[in-house]
Design an enzyme around this catalytic site. Structure first.
Site, PDB file in Angstrom:
ATOM      1  N   GLU A 252       0.882  -1.175   0.000  1.00 57.79           N
ATOM      2  CA  GLU A 252       0.000   0.000   0.000  1.00 57.79           C
ATOM      3  C   GLU A 252       0.913   1.216   0.000  1.00 57.79           C
ATOM      4  OE1 GLU A 252      -1.771   3.044   0.319  1.00 57.79           O
ATOM      5  OE2 GLU A 252      -1.789   2.705   2.476  1.00 57.79           O
ATOM      6  N   CYS A 286      -1.731   9.099   2.790  1.00 56.46           N
ATOM      7  CA  CYS A 286      -1.576   8.607   1.418  1.00 56.46           C
ATOM      8  C   CYS A 286      -2.770   8.963   0.541  1.00 56.46           C
ATOM      9  CB  CYS A 286      -1.356   7.093   1.423  1.00 56.46           C
ATOM     10  SG  CYS A 286      -2.688   6.138   2.203  1.00 56.46           S
TER      11      CYS A 286
END
EC number: 1.2.1.67
Length: 486
Positions: A252, A286
């Site tokens: 990720e 993110c």
């Protein structure tokens, strides 16, 4: 005595008990003040090798534990996050620079991750298959073994627990390497919670350390699955190493997510979402809204409104003051942010708000006139910067949103939700939100990105977690021994 009693963990790593770290120790620093909050043990590659071997041994007994007992440990862990929320909240604020609301959110998600994981041990573990032979044929999900988790600094608790909890629930042991800058929130806190929850010794290991420890974790033969959250550059290295060692890596990675504001949007309603998407936790998420794509008919008003909101967002020490933005994690990250802002101005963007800092406190920044070739638009900033570009048609909006190496999250603001969903279907991302900004997370929802945002692997929900942290085994049974021609 506090729950995170520093006499337990000062200079130590957790291997089921608190052991002196071979790598020495390092200061736990409050970014808002520079004060030392404690000293955490720093692991060496030798520590990692010893822990991985111990975790492999402990995993067999843990996997054989009844599903009720594993579920009970996870439920108790969820309760402990809530019982000790006040103390843990202070650590999240001081160590990671979170505002109180963000700290509350992390603790809520941590508890929910454990409660959701508690349901995994009783989930169906396979299926009965048809067979050409006279036998019972089954596909079973079995624990992967030792799971290595590498977690970053920005949401240290969430980004550790979302892998640790389901991996443990499904019968794996875990070796966790938190970022040394947030080793208490992202590591010590988990060790203490699971220690108190009754997890058997040796099943969870917490080893703060640098890149050498992360590399050793990926390479160790006892570790069968890697769950990595971090930058795309580091993720590439992790993926390459995992591939060479023939093990799965769930990656990720970074993002540069777009928020598209269509011509029918209500700007009064849109402003809150727009500001939150770019400025929440100083943009160090993110999923942060890294590109605001606004219809040309609304562009000027949008820039003015967003700049006005940015100018009124207070920045300061979230532990002592009521602020909207806390500190950037360290000087290196602050300088990277400011470098992207100044180079974007050199490329033709205009600072409509912010663009300045004091110590580690960077003001909420709005860049007008952004678009392709403007560095803060093209790249992941990981700071409180909102580049705004305009578009004229839906085709142009879809093209601009899709022209990125990243593919994590997407937000679309529109009065016509069907039109918004149709537009989202044209833009490849792992996550999409209609009439919301790009930063969202729930324990039961699948999470992950495509392209340079990750391998598409998902966390969250039973299907994704079972796929991530178990292996499939084919098993058959016959009443008599099979006979063959020779």
């Amino acid at each position: 005595m506090s729950f995170l009693d520093d006499e337990k963990w000062t200079g130590r790593v957790f291997t089921g008990s608190w052991e002196r770290a071979a790598g020495g120790d390092a200061a736990v620093v409050e970014p808002a003040t520079g004060d030392e909050l404690g000293r955490v043990g720093i692991a060496s590659p030798q520590d990692l090798a010893a822990s991985a071997a111990k975790a492999a041994e402990a995993q067999r007994a843990w996997a054989a534990t009844s599903f009720q007992d594993r579920a009970a440990v996870l439920r108790r862990a969820g309760d402990l996050w809530q019982q000790h929320a006040a103390e843990l909240k202070d650590w999240l604020i001081r160590e990671s620079g979170s505002i109180p609301g963000k700290a509350d959110f992390e603790l809520h998600v941590a508890a929910q991750e454990c409660y959701e994981a508690a349901a995994l041990p009783s989930h169906p573990t396979g299926e009965v298959l048809p067979s050409e032979a006279p036998r019972l044929s089954m596909a079973r999900r079995v624990p992967a073994g030792v799971v290595g988790v590498i977690a970053p600094f920005n949401a240290p608790l969430i980004l550790s627990i979302r892998s640790v909890a389901p991996a443990l629930a499904l019968g794996n042991s875990v070796v966790l390497k938190p970022d040394p800058r947030t080793a208490v929130c992202g590591g010590v806190a988990l060790a203490r919670v699971f220690e108190e929850a009754g997890l058997p010794a040796g099943v969870l290991h917490v080893l703060p350390g640098g890149p050498d420890v992360g590399a050793a974790l990926v390479e160790d033969p006892h570790v069968r699955v890697i769950s990595f959250t971090g930058s795309t550059a580091a993720g590439r290295a992790v993926g390459e190493s995992a591939g060479r060692h023939l093990k799965r890596a769930h990656l990720e990675l970074g993002g540069n997510s777009a928020l598209i504001v269509l011509d029918d949007a209500d700007l009064e309603q849109a402003m809150s979402a727009a500001a939150w998407g770019s400025f929440f936790h100083q943009g160090q998420i993110c999923m942060t809204t890294g590109r605001h794509l606004v219809h040309a008919s609304l562009y000027d008003e949008y820039v003015d409104r967003l700049a006005e909101k940015a100018n009124h967002l207070p920045v300061g020490n979230p532990f002592t003051d009521q602020v909207a933005l806390g500190p950037i994690i360290d000087e290196r990250q602050r300088d990277k942010i400011h470098g992207l802002v100044t180079s974007s101005v050199d490329a033709g963007a205009k600072v409509a708000a912010g663009g300045t800092y004091e110590n580690l406190f960077y003001r909420a920044t709005v860049l007008a006139g952004a678009g392709p070739s403007v560095p803060a638009y093209d790249q992941e900033v990981f700071g409180p910067v909102a580049p705004v570009a305009k578009f004229a048609t839906l085709d142009e909006a879809a093209k601009l949103a899709s022209e990125s190496e990243y593919g994590l999250s997407l937000g679309i603001i529109t009065a016509d939700v069907a039109k918004g969903l149709a537009l989202a279907d044209r833009i490849p991302t792992g996550i999409a939100h209609i009439n919301d900004q790009t930063v969202n997370d729930e324990a039961l929802a699948p999470f992950g990105g495509v392209f340079d945002s990750g391998t598409g692997s998902r966390f969250g929900g039973p299907a994704a977690n079972i796929e991530a942290f178990t292996e499939t085994r084919w098993v058959t049974m016959r009443g008599d021994v099979a006979a063959y021609p020779f």
